[in-house]
Scaffold this motif. Structure first.
Motif, PDB file in Angstrom:
ATOM      1  N   PHE A  43       0.948  -1.378  -0.036  1.00  0.00           N
ATOM      2  CA  PHE A  43      -0.169   0.111  -0.072  1.00  0.00           C
ATOM      3  C   PHE A  43       0.257   1.147  -0.142  1.00  0.00           C
ATOM      4  CE2 PHE A  43      -2.235   3.513   2.319  1.00  0.00           C
ATOM      5  CZ  PHE A  43      -3.391   3.892   1.461  1.00  0.00           C
ATOM      6  N   PHE A  44       1.903   0.961   0.636  1.00  0.00           N
ATOM      7  CA  PHE A  44       2.806   2.186   0.680  1.00  0.00           C
ATOM      8  C   PHE A  44       3.506   2.984   0.041  1.00  0.00           C
ATOM      9  CE2 PHE A  44       7.222   4.597   1.831  1.00  0.00           C
ATOM     10  CZ  PHE A  44       6.663   5.365   2.349  1.00  0.00           C
ATOM     11  N   LEU A  45       4.217   1.456  -0.366  1.00  0.00           N
ATOM     12  CA  LEU A  45       4.471   2.218  -3.012  1.00  0.00           C
ATOM     13  C   LEU A  45       3.241   2.114  -3.663  1.00  0.00           C
ATOM     14  CD1 LEU A  45       6.670  -1.319  -2.896  1.00  0.00           C
ATOM     15  CD2 LEU A  45       7.459   0.869  -2.761  1.00  0.00           C
ATOM     16  N   VAL A  46       2.411   1.855  -3.863  1.00  0.00           N
ATOM     17  CA  VAL A  46       1.290   2.339  -4.198  1.00  0.00           C
ATOM     18  C   VAL A  46       0.702   3.783  -4.131  1.00  0.00           C
ATOM     19  CG1 VAL A  46      -1.089   1.760  -4.662  1.00  0.00           C
ATOM     20  CG2 VAL A  46       0.019   0.112  -4.754  1.00  0.00           C
ATOM     21  N   TRP A  47       1.089   4.235  -2.970  1.00  0.00           N
ATOM     22  CA  TRP A  47       0.940   5.434  -2.536  1.00  0.00           C
ATOM     23  C   TRP A  47       1.655   6.466  -2.739  1.00  0.00           C
ATOM     24  CZ3 TRP A  47      -2.818   8.462  -0.885  1.00  0.00           C
ATOM     25  CH2 TRP A  47      -2.214  10.018   0.150  1.00  0.00           C
ATOM     26  N   VAL A  48       2.691   5.691  -2.958  1.00  0.00           N
ATOM     27  CA  VAL A  48       4.052   6.775  -3.577  1.00  0.00           C
ATOM     28  C   VAL A  48       4.195   6.867  -4.504  1.00  0.00           C
ATOM     29  CG1 VAL A  48       6.721   7.265  -3.313  1.00  0.00           C
ATOM     30  CG2 VAL A  48       5.921   7.199  -1.077  1.00  0.00           C
ATOM     31  N   GLY A  49       3.345   6.099  -5.407  1.00  0.00           N
ATOM     32  CA  GLY A  49       3.421   5.857  -6.472  1.00  0.00           C
ATOM     33  C   GLY A  49       2.466   7.152  -7.238  1.00  0.00           C
ATOM     34  N   LEU A  50       0.827   6.638  -7.148  1.00  0.00           N
ATOM     35  CA  LEU A  50       0.021   7.731  -6.864  1.00  0.00           C
ATOM     36  C   LEU A  50       0.258   9.299  -6.804  1.00  0.00           C
ATOM     37  CD1 LEU A  50      -3.427   7.831  -7.641  1.00  0.00           C
ATOM     38  CD2 LEU A  50      -3.128   7.530  -4.929  1.00  0.00           C
ATOM     39  N   ILE A  51       0.814   9.401  -5.897  1.00  0.00           N
ATOM     40  CA  ILE A  51       1.053  10.938  -5.223  1.00  0.00           C
ATOM     41  C   ILE A  51       2.702  11.615  -6.627  1.00  0.00           C
ATOM     42  CG2 ILE A  51       2.921  12.669  -3.679  1.00  0.00           C
ATOM     43  CD1 ILE A  51      -0.401  12.109  -2.720  1.00  0.00           C
ATOM     44  N   GLY A  76       1.498  14.686   0.690  1.00  0.00           N
ATOM     45  CA  GLY A  76       2.688  13.068   0.095  1.00  0.00           C
ATOM     46  C   GLY A  76       3.063  12.528   1.211  1.00  0.00           C
ATOM     47  N   ALA A  77       4.484  13.332   1.441  1.00  0.00           N
ATOM     48  CA  ALA A  77       5.526  13.616   2.388  1.00  0.00           C
ATOM     49  C   ALA A  77       4.594  13.415   3.358  1.00  0.00           C
ATOM     50  CB  ALA A  77       6.764  13.943   1.990  1.00  0.00           C
ATOM     51  N   MET A  78       3.913  13.850   4.248  1.00  0.00           N
ATOM     52  CA  MET A  78       3.427  14.140   5.245  1.00  0.00           C
ATOM     53  C   MET A  78       2.236  12.566   5.940  1.00  0.00           C
ATOM     54  SD  MET A  78       2.416  18.503   6.822  1.00  0.00           S
ATOM     55  CE  MET A  78       0.874  17.622   5.309  1.00  0.00           C
ATOM     56  N   VAL A  79       2.072  12.230   5.297  1.00  0.00           N
ATOM     57  CA  VAL A  79       1.259  11.059   4.595  1.00  0.00           C
ATOM     58  C   VAL A  79       2.010   9.969   4.722  1.00  0.00           C
ATOM     59  CG1 VAL A  79      -1.083   9.675   3.794  1.00  0.00           C
ATOM     60  CG2 VAL A  79      -1.100  12.278   4.390  1.00  0.00           C
ATOM     61  N   SER A  80       2.842  10.176   3.514  1.00  0.00           N
ATOM     62  CA  SER A  80       3.875   8.843   3.384  1.00  0.00           C
ATOM     63  C   SER A  80       4.620   8.646   5.504  1.00  0.00           C
ATOM     64  CB  SER A  80       5.162   9.012   2.256  1.00  0.00           C
ATOM     65  OG  SER A  80       4.040   8.824   1.390  1.00  0.00           O
ATOM     66  N   ALA A  81       5.324  10.084   6.203  1.00  0.00           N
ATOM     67  CA  ALA A  81       5.943   9.557   7.024  1.00  0.00           C
ATOM     68  C   ALA A  81       4.874   9.092   7.875  1.00  0.00           C
ATOM     69  CB  ALA A  81       6.263  11.295   7.319  1.00  0.00           C
ATOM     70  N   LEU A  82       3.897   8.748   7.855  1.00  0.00           N
ATOM     71  CA  LEU A  82       3.292   8.409   8.825  1.00  0.00           C
ATOM     72  C   LEU A  82       2.939   6.672   8.498  1.00  0.00           C
ATOM     73  CD1 LEU A  82      -0.277  11.484   9.603  1.00  0.00           C
ATOM     74  CD2 LEU A  82       1.746  10.851  10.978  1.00  0.00           C
ATOM     75  N   LEU A  83       2.905   6.751   7.635  1.00  0.00           N
ATOM     76  CA  LEU A  83       2.681   5.146   6.975  1.00  0.00           C
ATOM     77  C   LEU A  83       3.772   4.539   7.467  1.00  0.00           C
ATOM     78  CD1 LEU A  83       0.444   5.738   3.326  1.00  0.00           C
ATOM     79  CD2 LEU A  83       0.083   4.806   5.300  1.00  0.00           C
ATOM     80  N   MET A  84       5.482   5.020   6.748  1.00  0.00           N
ATOM     81  CA  MET A  84       6.791   4.902   7.719  1.00  0.00           C
ATOM     82  C   MET A  84       6.479   4.607   9.012  1.00  0.00           C
ATOM     83  SD  MET A  84      10.378   6.294   7.365  1.00  0.00           S
ATOM     84  CE  MET A  84      10.162   7.828   8.183  1.00  0.00           C
ATOM     85  N   LEU A  85       5.955   5.229   9.915  1.00  0.00           N
ATOM     86  CA  LEU A  85       5.875   4.908  11.095  1.00  0.00           C
ATOM     87  C   LEU A  85       5.409   3.362  11.703  1.00  0.00           C
ATOM     88  CD1 LEU A  85       5.213   8.154  12.698  1.00  0.00           C
ATOM     89  CD2 LEU A  85       7.112   7.286  12.614  1.00  0.00           C
ATOM     90  N   THR A  86       3.947   3.723  10.628  1.00  0.00           N
ATOM     91  CA  THR A  86       2.831   2.648  10.679  1.00  0.00           C
ATOM     92  C   THR A  86       4.315   0.729  10.576  1.00  0.00           C
ATOM     93  OG1 THR A  86       2.342   1.991   9.242  1.00  0.00           O
ATOM     94  CG2 THR A  86       0.776   2.852  10.548  1.00  0.00           C
TER      95      THR A  86
END
Length: 144
Positions: free
Chosen positions: A33-41, A61-71
């Protein structure tokens, strides 16, 4: 006394193994999901018409990706701890087959925790930094 310890180890293995399976599945799904999110952004930033819109998309996108990185990081750490626990408590469990060189039929060194670190921290950090660098480059006028 010996039968009690054997039944305890059986119960531990029966409860730890499904937990490990759940954590592996969760880490895999979250990473995908993280990889799809970064590709979408990234695609959204490239298709935006205005420069300010691109910058906003990349920062968001970077802010949401940082939160996803924590999970991802937390799940990878839990899975690493679970594998370590299974290796120490259940010597006949399948996670120990890759640890013992006599049981391996391929010659690959066992890097303890390196995969969890790559999936849980290094790759997401590179993606977040890439999005932030893109936002800074657009904000400075280096990219149009």
């Amino acid at each position: 006394m010996d039968s009690v310890s054997e039944s305890k180890k059986t119960v531990e293995r029966e409860t730890l193994s499904p937990e490990r399976d759940h954590l592996e599945r969760a880490l895999s799904e979250r990473f995908n999901f993280f990889l799809v999110w970064v590709g979408l952004i990234t695609a959204a930033a490239f298709t935006a018409n205005e420069v300010r819109t691109r910058e906003i998309i990349l920062i968001f996108g970077a802010m949401v990706s940082a939160l996803l990185m924590l999970t991802l990081n937390r799940t990878a750490a839990k899975l690493n701890d679970m594998v370590d626990l299974l290796r120490s408590e259940c010597p006949e469990h399948a996670v120990n087959f890759s640890k013992d060189p006599s049981r391996r039929w391929w010659v690959v060194p066992s890097f303890k925790g390196i995969v969890f670190m790559l999936v849980g921290f290094v790759v997401p950090l590179i993606c977040v930094l890439g999005l932030l660098c893109g936002a800074v480059a657009i904000g400075c006028g280096w990219l149009k």
